[in-house]
Enzyme design. Structure first.
Site, PDB file in Angstrom:
ATOM      1  N   HIS A   2       0.862  -1.202   0.000  1.00 50.19           N
ATOM      2  CA  HIS A   2       0.000   0.000   0.000  1.00 50.19           C
ATOM      3  C   HIS A   2       0.886   1.235   0.000  1.00 50.19           C
ATOM      4  O   HIS A   2       1.290   1.727   1.046  1.00 50.19           O
ATOM      5  CB  HIS A   2      -0.929  -0.039   1.226  1.00 50.19           C
ATOM      6  CG  HIS A   2      -1.925   1.075   1.265  1.00 50.19           C
ATOM      7  ND1 HIS A   2      -3.150   0.957   1.909  1.00 50.19           N
ATOM      8  CD2 HIS A   2      -1.913   2.333   0.761  1.00 50.19           C
ATOM      9  CE1 HIS A   2      -3.821   2.091   1.792  1.00 50.19           C
ATOM     10  NE2 HIS A   2      -3.083   2.949   1.106  1.00 50.19           N
ATOM     11  N   HIS A  45       1.360   4.893  -2.428  1.00 50.52           N
ATOM     12  CA  HIS A  45       1.006   5.754  -3.561  1.00 50.52           C
ATOM     13  C   HIS A  45       2.292   6.401  -4.064  1.00 50.52           C
ATOM     14  O   HIS A  45       2.933   7.142  -3.305  1.00 50.52           O
ATOM     15  CB  HIS A  45       0.011   6.826  -3.131  1.00 50.52           C
ATOM     16  CG  HIS A  45      -1.245   6.260  -2.529  1.00 50.52           C
ATOM     17  ND1 HIS A  45      -2.402   6.091  -3.251  1.00 50.52           N
ATOM     18  CD2 HIS A  45      -1.511   5.797  -1.277  1.00 50.52           C
ATOM     19  CE1 HIS A  45      -3.329   5.563  -2.475  1.00 50.52           C
ATOM     20  NE2 HIS A  45      -2.813   5.367  -1.267  1.00 50.52           N
ATOM     21  N   HIS A  69      -9.469   1.124  -1.317  1.00 49.11           N
ATOM     22  CA  HIS A  69      -9.436   1.761  -0.006  1.00 49.11           C
ATOM     23  C   HIS A  69     -10.863   1.693   0.556  1.00 49.11           C
ATOM     24  O   HIS A  69     -11.819   2.101  -0.127  1.00 49.11           O
ATOM     25  CB  HIS A  69      -9.040   3.232  -0.116  1.00 49.11           C
ATOM     26  CG  HIS A  69      -7.578   3.472  -0.358  1.00 49.11           C
ATOM     27  ND1 HIS A  69      -6.878   2.869  -1.369  1.00 49.11           N
ATOM     28  CD2 HIS A  69      -6.686   4.268   0.295  1.00 49.11           C
ATOM     29  CE1 HIS A  69      -5.615   3.280  -1.326  1.00 49.11           C
ATOM     30  NE2 HIS A  69      -5.471   4.130  -0.330  1.00 49.11           N
ATOM     31  N   GLU A 122     -11.208   3.509   5.903  1.00 52.17           N
ATOM     32  CA  GLU A 122     -10.123   4.362   6.433  1.00 52.17           C
ATOM     33  C   GLU A 122     -10.795   5.432   7.297  1.00 52.17           C
ATOM     34  O   GLU A 122     -10.681   5.420   8.522  1.00 52.17           O
ATOM     35  CB  GLU A 122      -9.322   4.993   5.287  1.00 52.17           C
ATOM     36  CG  GLU A 122      -8.202   5.923   5.761  1.00 52.17           C
ATOM     37  CD  GLU A 122      -7.504   6.655   4.602  1.00 52.17           C
ATOM     38  OE1 GLU A 122      -8.045   6.693   3.478  1.00 52.17           O
ATOM     39  OE2 GLU A 122      -6.413   7.214   4.853  1.00 52.17           O
ATOM     40  N   ASP A 137       1.878   3.975   2.810  1.00 48.92           N
ATOM     41  CA  ASP A 137       0.841   4.832   2.206  1.00 48.92           C
ATOM     42  C   ASP A 137       1.442   5.999   1.420  1.00 48.92           C
ATOM     43  O   ASP A 137       1.567   5.916   0.206  1.00 48.92           O
ATOM     44  CB  ASP A 137      -0.133   5.325   3.284  1.00 48.92           C
ATOM     45  CG  ASP A 137      -1.521   5.639   2.751  1.00 48.92           C
ATOM     46  OD1 ASP A 137      -1.762   5.420   1.549  1.00 48.92           O
ATOM     47  OD2 ASP A 137      -2.376   6.095   3.539  1.00 48.92           O
ATOM     48  N   ASP A 138       1.789   7.082   2.099  1.00 47.30           N
ATOM     49  CA  ASP A 138       2.350   8.286   1.452  1.00 47.30           C
ATOM     50  C   ASP A 138       3.542   8.764   2.282  1.00 47.30           C
ATOM     51  O   ASP A 138       3.458   9.771   3.002  1.00 47.30           O
ATOM     52  CB  ASP A 138       1.275   9.380   1.390  1.00 47.30           C
ATOM     53  CG  ASP A 138       0.055   8.925   0.617  1.00 47.30           C
ATOM     54  OD1 ASP A 138       0.110   8.932  -0.616  1.00 47.30           O
ATOM     55  OD2 ASP A 138      -0.938   8.533   1.250  1.00 47.30           O
TER      56      ASP A 138
HETATM   57  N1  HPA Z   1      -6.508   7.462   1.307  1.00 46.37           N
HETATM   58  C1  HPA Z   1      -7.190   7.801   0.215  1.00 46.37           C
HETATM   59  N2  HPA Z   1      -6.613   8.285  -0.863  1.00 46.37           N
HETATM   60  C2  HPA Z   1      -5.295   8.424  -0.869  1.00 46.37           C
HETATM   61  C3  HPA Z   1      -4.539   8.099   0.222  1.00 46.37           C
HETATM   62  C4  HPA Z   1      -5.173   7.565   1.365  1.00 46.37           C
HETATM   63  O1  HPA Z   1      -4.581   7.237   2.401  1.00 46.37           O
HETATM   64  N3  HPA Z   1      -3.252   8.370  -0.101  1.00 46.37           N
HETATM   65  C5  HPA Z   1      -3.251   8.837  -1.372  1.00 46.37           C
HETATM   66  N4  HPA Z   1      -4.492   8.884  -1.834  1.00 46.37           N
HETATM   67 ZN    ZN Z   2      -3.640   4.828   0.525  1.00 47.61          ZN
END
Ligand code: HPA
Ligand code: ZN
Length: 335
Positions: free
Chosen positions: A18, A20, A198, A201, A279-280
């Site tokens: 996971h 991006h 996703h 969350e 994630d990011d």
């Molecule tokens: N959630 C939803 N969209 C996203 C995320 C995330 O954590 N990171 C990049 N786009």
């Molecule tokens: Zn994500």
């Protein structure tokens, strides 16, 4: 810290499911690309960037994340972005990755789908040959846009199916349930692609159910709201459905108020197939190792739990059984 230190976690063989790619754009590369491409940024210094990277929720983050992506224009930019991520993976002994990219973020600015995917793919191919990191690429649809827009994007991807393993769903979750994308996900499956999404969350457990039932996902990205629904938890356990958990993301976006509140290890002990991911990382303060370190620091994660989390990632990846067996052996040999 528990029985584990940074060095043990950094050398632990890992798999990331996971991530991006646009979220791995470090401020330094963002500034360099802005200069190279003559793009104006609202930040003049690293301090200003750090000030801006304070988020109260997912939408706060997404606004900044889409703005950062505006420095990406040319195929070489997408190569450099992906290569920088893979270099970090090598430093942290991440052996296999299944990154996401958001083509609509770029095609909406007039950039060709081919520019984006060719740059990313070239870096992933080099990552395998030069760094020994294997990969499978996942195309994410932006859920705040229409399903018709996603269908156009899927059509653009058809000539590149050999470079894609799956489709996913990201961006603003609340008000954009998985079932909004039932038709485009069905088409993607017909084209031979796997699906992930996703769900849960910021959104409710109900969105996890519809990701499973309507989109027929192979993994749920995040999925932390599953703990509010006992029937769902039982279902995830009996089906072995993987959740790609992102601890630092969840605390930065205030899904949990503090890492000590995170439920990932409770779910692990219940028998849910949870995995750890970044994630990011350029926005949330760390890559794979830092996410594992956060669990050791705040939740007293043991070595056995860390290895179980990686084993779950290997099991949940989209590689051949033979490749999974090889990675499981490398993991078992690490002490
Ligand atoms: N959630 C939803 N969209 C996203 C995320 C995330 O954590 N990171 C990049 N786009
Ligand atoms: Zn994500």
């Amino acid at each position: 810290m528990s029985e584990i230190n940074f060095d043990w976690l950094n050398k632990l063989p890992k798999v990331e499911l996971h991530l991006h790619l646009e979220g791995s754009l470090e401020p330094q590369l963002m500034f360099a690309l802005a200069k190279r491409n003559s793009v104006d940024l609202p930040y003049k210094s690293l301090e200003q960037v750090q000030e801006a990277y304070q988020f109260n929720n997912l939408q706060d983050f997404l606004n900044i994340y889409y703005q950062g992506a505006e420095v990406l224009l040319l195929e070489q930019d997408f190569y450099d972005l992906t290569w920088a991520y893979l270099s970090k993976c090598q430093q942290q002994n991440v052996l296999h990755v299944e990154p996401f990219f958001d083509p609509q973020t770029h095609t909406a600015r007039g950039i060709d789908f081919s520019t984006v995917i060719n740059g990313i793919n070239r870096a992933l191919v080099d990552g395998e040959s030069k760094l020994g990191i294997s990969s499978e690429l996942i195309l994410c649809f932006l859920r705040h846009l229409s399903e018709d827009d996603a269908l156009i994007t899927l059509q653009q991807a058809v000539p590149y199916l050999d470079k894609l393993k799956a489709v996913g769903l990201d961006s603003s979750e609340k008000g954009h349930p998985p079932e909004k994308f039932s038709r485009v996900f069905a088409k993607a499956r017909e084209l031979g692609l796997l699906t992930v999404a996703h769900a849960g969350e910021e959104g409710p457990a109900e969105y996890i159910w519809t990701a499973l039932n309507d989109l027929q996902v192979s993994r749920v990205d995040h999925g932390v709201s599953a703990t509010s629904d006992q029937a769902l938890l039982a279902h995830l356990i009996t089906t072995g459905m993987p959740l790609t958990i992102c601890p630092l993301s969840n605390t930065k976006l205030k899904v949990f108020s503090d890492m000590s509140e995170h439920t990932v290890l409770e779910m692990l002990e219940l028998g849910v197939c949870v995995t750890v991911n970044s994630d990011d990382p350029a926005y949330f303060g760390g890559y794979m190792t830092e996410n594992f370190v956060a669990l050791a620091d705040s939740l007293a994660m043991t070595k056995a739990q860390a290895k179980q989390l990686v084993s779950n990632s290997i099991k949940s990846s989209f590689i051949s059984l033979e490749s999974k067996d090889k990675l499981q052996q490398i993991l078992a040999d690490y002490i």
